[in-house]
Design a protein around this motif. Structure first.
Motif, PDB file in Angstrom:
ATOM      1  N   ASN A   6     -35.268  31.851  14.864  1.00  0.00           N
ATOM      2  CA  ASN A   6     -35.574  32.305  13.395  1.00  0.00           C
ATOM      3  C   ASN A   6     -37.059  32.624  13.452  1.00  0.00           C
ATOM      4  O   ASN A   6     -37.484  33.804  13.040  1.00  0.00           O
ATOM      5  CB  ASN A   6     -35.087  30.900  12.407  1.00  0.00           C
ATOM      6  CG  ASN A   6     -34.201  30.688  11.325  1.00  0.00           C
ATOM      7  OD1 ASN A   6     -33.940  29.700  11.289  1.00  0.00           O
ATOM      8  ND2 ASN A   6     -33.215  31.817  12.088  1.00  0.00           N
ATOM      9  N   GLU A   7     -37.812  31.924  13.725  1.00  0.00           N
ATOM     10  CA  GLU A   7     -38.945  31.977  13.750  1.00  0.00           C
ATOM     11  C   GLU A   7     -40.250  33.574  14.494  1.00  0.00           C
ATOM     12  O   GLU A   7     -40.982  33.830  14.344  1.00  0.00           O
ATOM     13  CB  GLU A   7     -40.333  31.198  13.300  1.00  0.00           C
ATOM     14  CG  GLU A   7     -39.920  30.081  12.219  1.00  0.00           C
ATOM     15  CD  GLU A   7     -41.273  28.992  12.032  1.00  0.00           C
ATOM     16  OE1 GLU A   7     -42.401  29.421  11.706  1.00  0.00           O
ATOM     17  OE2 GLU A   7     -40.846  27.777  12.191  1.00  0.00           O
ATOM     18  N   ALA A  56     -37.877  34.529  17.053  1.00  0.00           N
ATOM     19  CA  ALA A  56     -37.642  36.156  17.843  1.00  0.00           C
ATOM     20  C   ALA A  56     -37.290  37.096  15.002  1.00  0.00           C
ATOM     21  O   ALA A  56     -36.760  38.395  16.073  1.00  0.00           O
ATOM     22  CB  ALA A  56     -35.717  36.378  17.888  1.00  0.00           C
ATOM     23  N   LYS A  57     -37.039  36.840  15.084  1.00  0.00           N
ATOM     24  CA  LYS A  57     -36.757  36.453  13.384  1.00  0.00           C
ATOM     25  C   LYS A  57     -35.756  36.886  13.089  1.00  0.00           C
ATOM     26  O   LYS A  57     -35.056  38.347  12.528  1.00  0.00           O
ATOM     27  CB  LYS A  57     -38.224  37.922  13.030  1.00  0.00           C
ATOM     28  CG  LYS A  57     -39.387  38.174  12.814  1.00  0.00           C
ATOM     29  CD  LYS A  57     -40.649  37.362  14.341  1.00  0.00           C
ATOM     30  CE  LYS A  57     -41.834  37.042  13.356  1.00  0.00           C
ATOM     31  NZ  LYS A  57     -42.305  36.160  15.286  1.00  0.00           N
ATOM     32  N   MET A  58     -34.678  36.867  13.751  1.00  0.00           N
ATOM     33  CA  MET A  58     -33.054  36.836  13.798  1.00  0.00           C
ATOM     34  C   MET A  58     -32.381  35.307  13.653  1.00  0.00           C
ATOM     35  O   MET A  58     -33.182  34.171  13.452  1.00  0.00           O
ATOM     36  CB  MET A  58     -32.524  37.015  15.211  1.00  0.00           C
ATOM     37  CG  MET A  58     -32.689  38.035  15.514  1.00  0.00           C
ATOM     38  SD  MET A  58     -32.572  37.966  17.419  1.00  0.00           S
ATOM     39  CE  MET A  58     -30.271  37.996  17.351  1.00  0.00           C
ATOM     40  N   PRO A  59     -31.602  36.027  11.998  1.00  0.00           N
ATOM     41  CA  PRO A  59     -30.767  34.246  11.338  1.00  0.00           C
ATOM     42  C   PRO A  59     -29.484  34.465  13.008  1.00  0.00           C
ATOM     43  O   PRO A  59     -29.851  34.448  14.122  1.00  0.00           O
ATOM     44  CB  PRO A  59     -30.222  35.458  10.658  1.00  0.00           C
ATOM     45  CG  PRO A  59     -29.173  36.855  11.475  1.00  0.00           C
ATOM     46  CD  PRO A  59     -30.867  37.340  12.342  1.00  0.00           C
ATOM     47  N   VAL A  64     -45.531  34.951  11.448  1.00  0.00           N
ATOM     48  CA  VAL A  64     -44.433  35.218  10.922  1.00  0.00           C
ATOM     49  C   VAL A  64     -44.967  35.949   9.492  1.00  0.00           C
ATOM     50  O   VAL A  64     -44.882  35.055   8.233  1.00  0.00           O
ATOM     51  CB  VAL A  64     -43.374  33.706  11.071  1.00  0.00           C
ATOM     52  CG1 VAL A  64     -42.522  33.444  11.748  1.00  0.00           C
ATOM     53  CG2 VAL A  64     -44.815  32.331  10.413  1.00  0.00           C
ATOM     54  N   ILE A  82     -43.061  37.001   7.121  1.00  0.00           N
ATOM     55  CA  ILE A  82     -42.414  37.068   5.788  1.00  0.00           C
ATOM     56  C   ILE A  82     -43.265  36.117   4.970  1.00  0.00           C
ATOM     57  O   ILE A  82     -42.886  35.501   4.289  1.00  0.00           O
ATOM     58  CB  ILE A  82     -40.651  36.480   5.804  1.00  0.00           C
ATOM     59  CG1 ILE A  82     -40.196  38.315   5.883  1.00  0.00           C
ATOM     60  CG2 ILE A  82     -40.303  36.069   4.800  1.00  0.00           C
ATOM     61  CD1 ILE A  82     -38.895  38.328   5.826  1.00  0.00           C
ATOM     62  N   ASN A  97     -35.777  41.583  20.384  1.00  0.00           N
ATOM     63  CA  ASN A  97     -35.859  42.394  19.209  1.00  0.00           C
ATOM     64  C   ASN A  97     -36.799  42.626  18.753  1.00  0.00           C
ATOM     65  O   ASN A  97     -36.825  43.288  17.462  1.00  0.00           O
ATOM     66  CB  ASN A  97     -35.083  41.035  17.760  1.00  0.00           C
ATOM     67  CG  ASN A  97     -34.928  41.383  17.030  1.00  0.00           C
ATOM     68  OD1 ASN A  97     -33.825  42.237  16.766  1.00  0.00           O
ATOM     69  ND2 ASN A  97     -35.369  40.644  15.569  1.00  0.00           N
ATOM     70  N   THR A 111     -34.294  27.328  13.811  1.00  0.00           N
ATOM     71  CA  THR A 111     -35.341  27.595  13.236  1.00  0.00           C
ATOM     72  C   THR A 111     -36.834  28.087  15.039  1.00  0.00           C
ATOM     73  O   THR A 111     -37.470  29.470  14.276  1.00  0.00           O
ATOM     74  CB  THR A 111     -36.551  26.117  13.499  1.00  0.00           C
ATOM     75  OG1 THR A 111     -36.677  25.175  14.682  1.00  0.00           O
ATOM     76  CG2 THR A 111     -35.939  25.659  12.499  1.00  0.00           C
TER      77      THR A 111
END
Lengths: 321, 321
Positions: free
Chosen positions: B210-211, B213-216, B310, B312, B303, B207
């Motif tokens: 995700n939050e 690095a804004k990566m899957p 965040v 999104i 990245n 998580t």
């Protein structure tokens, strides 16, 4: 298509029959005494049956704990009902958890096609052998339901069983819908989502794709994924594809969240939606599971692999000996 | 590096201070009466504190349930202790679960920096505002530990706190190790693994990536992943990269499984290993968490995104109103 892949297709087609047969297996078997909580000790497909039981019992007051581990939680005691579930009967984690549960004097019922588990449990539901464990989900789940019914912990209504069977029997429809959806997922890495309540169904899809199609696949639930995973879509590319499993009983806010996320995700990946079918919980659960089984089967074909054997897992087991 | 990314780095550097401060916050606050189970209602970073509490309490007899949902389980009653945790105090799922817990007459303690949650809980631990919730994990976790200590449900030893603080204070070491590991994960999609017991730590890494690095990023646990996910490696490519979080207390069979899987995985992807540090559970948990925080921070820089905002998630919240 090899003989083996044909075989997996036939087993999937026979799944409604398996469910009907499984319902009759626990005849005369019940738990006794006071039961404060239920623990299902199992791994893989056998644990999945526990996840489904947890969904089914979510409307009762009984805490249900799915135990994917070598030990059992400390709170297990003589008022715990432990289902020790292993298709082969030789899953080492489950046998270890079984011993731990015995030490805690829990009530234990085994569900297995044989192996050490059958020898080591006094009460046991014997299920037919010869299938891949993941293809035996009916045998692994319905006996637990029947035992809890026999023990008067739940009352499974004929109406809900009949509704589920009526829907599952439309095998050809699932087959066609599964094939169609699988084509959209061709060469993609699927991420499967469902509500928190039905998260185990999304997990089932993920694991079926892993094992049948030998492909990576992931899953997560709403609304937890709104709080972290969704932020990762910013770097997501079209290698991924999303499947959302929608249920008419999803919380309205969850439905709204799914719609908003779909819009966000569609900037980066393709999003497919599927819906559970029927009114009762069993019908809704198993209609979604059944569709996923067909999807994963056809994904194996497009990935040019035999859906049945899982060489990596078997190879690993040998190295573990 | 923007001001914001500098800010996140400073917050991570200050994490040991946050933990120390957080330990003092629940002074004088305790639960009372009989407690049969503990439920932590929260989402995202606030639920993560609950996951950590569940790990910490795994050696006790008290069942712990982390509740990421709009409702609470049916078994919640007047003998349940419910921690309602929301950094902002306005998380809609948590406020909804709080109401459900009130109806069931549970004992409730809020942990929040303000918002509606602070207004709606009689007992509340007020934590400092102004951080990203995920960066406030110390504030979100340690007050619960303190309250359970005050209530005599657990006895947190000074030795274990001192050991943890001593390890966390080596900020520069974590920073360097995190930066180094992040370089190996550059442009990869990380899959993080830990044992079942420490699965929440792997989930935290996922998580944070995700939050920040804004990566899957994805995660799973041993040994459940041996029964399904590992089969998907057959179609895994070098876009993915694996991180295994090892713990000296991992079950010996789990250690062996991790070694075997590493060999299998290395045919398809690169595998990095990291180890928890220290003797006590707290030190081992938080050393691994702290390293992951730095890794995710540097992955954001590689990245080329600002780790703090965040967009999104914030955009989604607006659409939900």
């Amino acid at each position: 298509m090899t003989l083996d892949s044909q075989n997996m297709l036939q087993v999937i087609k026979d799944f409604p029959k398996q469910c009907r047969e499984a319902l009759g297996l626990p005849k005369g078997i019940s738990a006794s005494g006071k039961i404060n909580n239920i623990v299902i000790a199992g791994m893989g497909g056998s644990a999945m049956g526990g996840d489904l039981l947890k969904i089914y019992l979510s409307n009762t007051n009984i805490p249900v704990y799915v135990n994917r581990d070598y030990k059992v939680p400390n709170f297990v005691d003589e008022n715990s009902l432990v289902f020790a579930v292993s298709y082969s009967g030789n899953t080492e984690e489950t046998l270890s958890a079984l011993n731990a549960a015995k030490e805690k004097k829990a009530q234990i019922i085994g569900i297995t096609s044989g192996g050490k588990l059958a020898e080591e449990c006094e009460k046991v539901v014997n299920i037919p052998s010869g299938l891949q464990p993941r293809a035996a989900l009916g045998y692994l789940f319905f006996p637990m339901l029947g035992i809890l019914h026999n023990t008067n912990i739940i009352r499974v209504k004929n109406d809900e069983l009949n509704e589920m069977m009526g829907i599952l029997k439309q095998t050809n429809k699932f087959n066609e819908q599964g094939e169609e959806l699988s084509k959209k997922l061709k060469e993609k890495i699927p991420i499967i989502y469902a509500s928190e309540a039905l998260g185990a169904i999304a997990f089932r899809w993920k694991t079926q794709i892993n094992e049948n199609a030998k492909m990576p696949a992931f899953y997560n639930v709403f609304s937890e994924m709104n709080h972290n995973e969704i932020a990762g879509y910013k770097s997501m590319d079209h290698k991924f594809s999303v499947v959302m499993i929608l249920d008419k009983n999803d919380n309205d806010r969850v439905k709204k969240r799914m719609n908003i996320c779909k819009e966000i995700m569609e900037e980066y990946v393709e999003v497919e939606e599927v819906e559970t079918q029927g009114e009762s919980l069993l019908a809704r659960m198993f209609s979604a599971i059944y569709l996923g089984d067909y999807v994963s089967y056809y994904m194996a074909l497009w990935n040019r692999v035999d859906p049945s054997p899982v060489d990596i897992i078997e190879g690993m087991k040998k190295k573990l000996m």
